[in-house]
Motif scaffolding. Sequence first.
Motif, PDB file in Angstrom:
ATOM      1  N   VAL A   1     -33.239  14.550  22.938  1.00 44.79           N
ATOM      2  CA  VAL A   1     -33.762  15.665  22.137  1.00 44.79           C
ATOM      3  C   VAL A   1     -32.556  16.528  21.744  1.00 44.79           C
ATOM      4  CG1 VAL A   1     -35.379  17.596  22.033  1.00 44.79           C
ATOM      5  CG2 VAL A   1     -35.923  15.604  23.427  1.00 44.79           C
TER       6      VAL A   1
ATOM      7  N   THR B   1     -34.096  20.014  17.555  1.00 44.82           N
ATOM      8  CA  THR B   1     -35.302  19.199  17.658  1.00 44.82           C
ATOM      9  C   THR B   1     -36.059  19.612  18.917  1.00 44.82           C
ATOM     10  OG1 THR B   1     -34.269  17.421  18.945  1.00 44.82           O
ATOM     11  CG2 THR B   1     -34.110  17.278  16.547  1.00 44.82           C
ATOM     12  N   CYS B   2     -37.295  19.121  19.054  1.00 50.27           N
ATOM     13  CA  CYS B   2     -38.109  19.515  20.209  1.00 50.27           C
ATOM     14  C   CYS B   2     -39.257  18.539  20.402  1.00 50.27           C
ATOM     15  CB  CYS B   2     -38.664  20.925  20.031  1.00 50.27           C
ATOM     16  SG  CYS B   2     -39.829  21.057  18.637  1.00 50.27           S
TER      17      CYS B   2
ATOM     18  N   GLU C   1     -36.299  24.667  26.413  1.00 56.64           N
ATOM     19  CA  GLU C   1     -35.616  24.576  25.130  1.00 56.64           C
ATOM     20  C   GLU C   1     -35.942  23.276  24.422  1.00 56.64           C
ATOM     21  OE1 GLU C   1     -31.108  25.366  23.335  1.00 56.64           O
ATOM     22  OE2 GLU C   1     -31.459  25.164  25.492  1.00 56.64           O
ATOM     23  N   GLN C   2     -36.344  22.257  25.185  1.00 50.34           N
ATOM     24  CA  GLN C   2     -36.642  20.939  24.615  1.00 50.34           C
ATOM     25  C   GLN C   2     -38.130  20.695  24.455  1.00 50.34           C
ATOM     26  OE1 GLN C   2     -34.472  19.110  27.845  1.00 50.34           O
ATOM     27  NE2 GLN C   2     -32.970  18.249  26.412  1.00 50.34           N
ATOM     28  N   ILE C   3     -38.973  21.437  25.183  1.00 47.87           N
ATOM     29  CA  ILE C   3     -40.427  21.251  25.120  1.00 47.87           C
ATOM     30  C   ILE C   3     -41.071  22.577  24.753  1.00 47.87           C
ATOM     31  CG2 ILE C   3     -42.506  20.583  26.369  1.00 47.87           C
ATOM     32  CD1 ILE C   3     -40.813  18.874  28.188  1.00 47.87           C
ATOM     33  N   LEU C   4     -41.707  22.629  23.589  1.00 48.45           N
ATOM     34  CA  LEU C   4     -42.389  23.838  23.130  1.00 48.45           C
ATOM     35  C   LEU C   4     -43.880  23.741  23.421  1.00 48.45           C
ATOM     36  CD1 LEU C   4     -40.695  24.554  19.669  1.00 48.45           C
ATOM     37  CD2 LEU C   4     -40.164  25.561  21.903  1.00 48.45           C
TER      38      LEU C   4
ATOM     39  N   GLY D   1     -36.132  28.488  26.745  1.00 44.17           N
ATOM     40  CA  GLY D   1     -37.364  28.006  26.141  1.00 44.17           C
ATOM     41  C   GLY D   1     -38.120  29.121  25.449  1.00 44.17           C
TER      42      GLY D   1
ATOM     43  N   MET E   1     -36.316  29.831  22.271  1.00 48.83           N
ATOM     44  CA  MET E   1     -36.530  28.760  21.292  1.00 48.83           C
ATOM     45  C   MET E   1     -37.899  28.930  20.634  1.00 48.83           C
ATOM     46  SD  MET E   1     -35.376  25.975  19.865  1.00 48.83           S
ATOM     47  CE  MET E   1     -35.855  24.384  19.173  1.00 48.83           C
ATOM     48  N   ARG E   2     -38.932  29.206  21.399  1.00 49.70           N
ATOM     49  CA  ARG E   2     -40.268  29.389  20.841  1.00 49.70           C
ATOM     50  C   ARG E   2     -40.314  30.596  19.908  1.00 49.70           C
ATOM     51  NH1 ARG E   2     -45.379  29.765  24.825  1.00 49.70           N
ATOM     52  NH2 ARG E   2     -44.311  31.695  25.455  1.00 49.70           N
TER      53      ARG E   2
END
Length: 415
Positions: A284, A288-289, A300-303, A395, A398-399
């Motif tokens: 990832v 990207t996510c 940061e990788q999973i929203l 995270g 990022m969201r």
Amino acid sequence: MTLGNFQLNEPTYFEQMELLEENVAAAGRVLLEVIQVEWEPLSHSELDQRLERVVEEMIEADLVAQVQEQVNAAPQLKQDLTTADQVQAVPKQLFQESALQRSHATDVMEANPTVQYVTNFLQSSNPMHIKRRMSGRAKLSLSHTALLSLTLLSKRVSYRSVSSSFHLEKGNIHRIFFSFCDQVIAQQHRIIQWPTEEGGLPRVVGVLGETHIPIRLPFGKPDSENNAQEAKRLKSEAPPDSWLNLELVCDLDERFVYCHISKGSERVQGRDLLERLQQQPEMVPPGTCLIAGVGYPLSEQILTPFPICQTPQENLYNRALLTHLSRFQQAIADLKERFQKLRYLDMGNFNKAKAVVLTACILHNVLLEMGDVTKGVMEDCPVEDVEEVVQCESGVRMRQSVMNVLYSLMENGSQ
């Protein structure tokens, strides 16, 4: 007693008893050897040979009985064929006709393009291993093996009903089916691959989620009244190990790019995938996510969505994620519609149940490549009060950044 110049002495009573004892001892030794041969444990090869011989004898006896019935039903034919060669030709001819009649239904099903495609897929994967392992004691062709296995996967049928259709005993069907699963699972890393292209919001690699596959628990016989009550309670309360957790990541085309199967009591909620992403961050890359539902860790990788929306920006963000989450639910519905055996696995062995589920996930991708589209009805998922899991502050940032970008795009589009 004398005879000519020879004298014969009749055996005495004691000599007769000694001779009898020797005969009895010899017979006992022979009987002991027979018992040892019959009851000593057989090796795997000896057991396979003996089972194969028994199955072939049963099939041969069944065919002979069918031929005899047809011969008895055709007396005029027997009268016309008077020569020995002609009489010998009758069973052969009727045997061929009987075999054709038995295989007619399955030959029609073999014309199914799905069976042909899966057959070609298996044949191209490892032809030498297929030839060695898939023939079976009943000498099934590869296409018949694929047909049998796809029938068990795509319909909620028992081994008994399939046994009557394919004229095979249940134990042989069980062995052939799981041999088929092993061959498909061997292609897992070739078929279930992490995507290299992204798209969407802002660039979505895939959607992470899970579903439950009900299985049968291997309840033992209660030893006491208390144990019996405990077993009854476990059945009524659906204990965790009465299902499998199937965790998947699907891409924008509803192909599975990640698969993890665990027991009901071992719910991981993305833990294994997060460890893999930490070890391989290139899966990832920045910008990207992955998308996941509430309850999965926000990173940061999973929203994940906001559990409770308080602003228009948060509502917009949640609606955008809902589009991707609905795609995942549709992929699960399609999987269970295509392979209806996953609606309930009547087996208490975890490893075998896991093999069946993994086989279905791999074949899901294979058939999508073929262009075989199956649409299932999405289940109404009850809204659960699940607390948000925050993996790290990055995270949250990022969201927030994605939410601001979406709202900015909406405002620019409305102007």
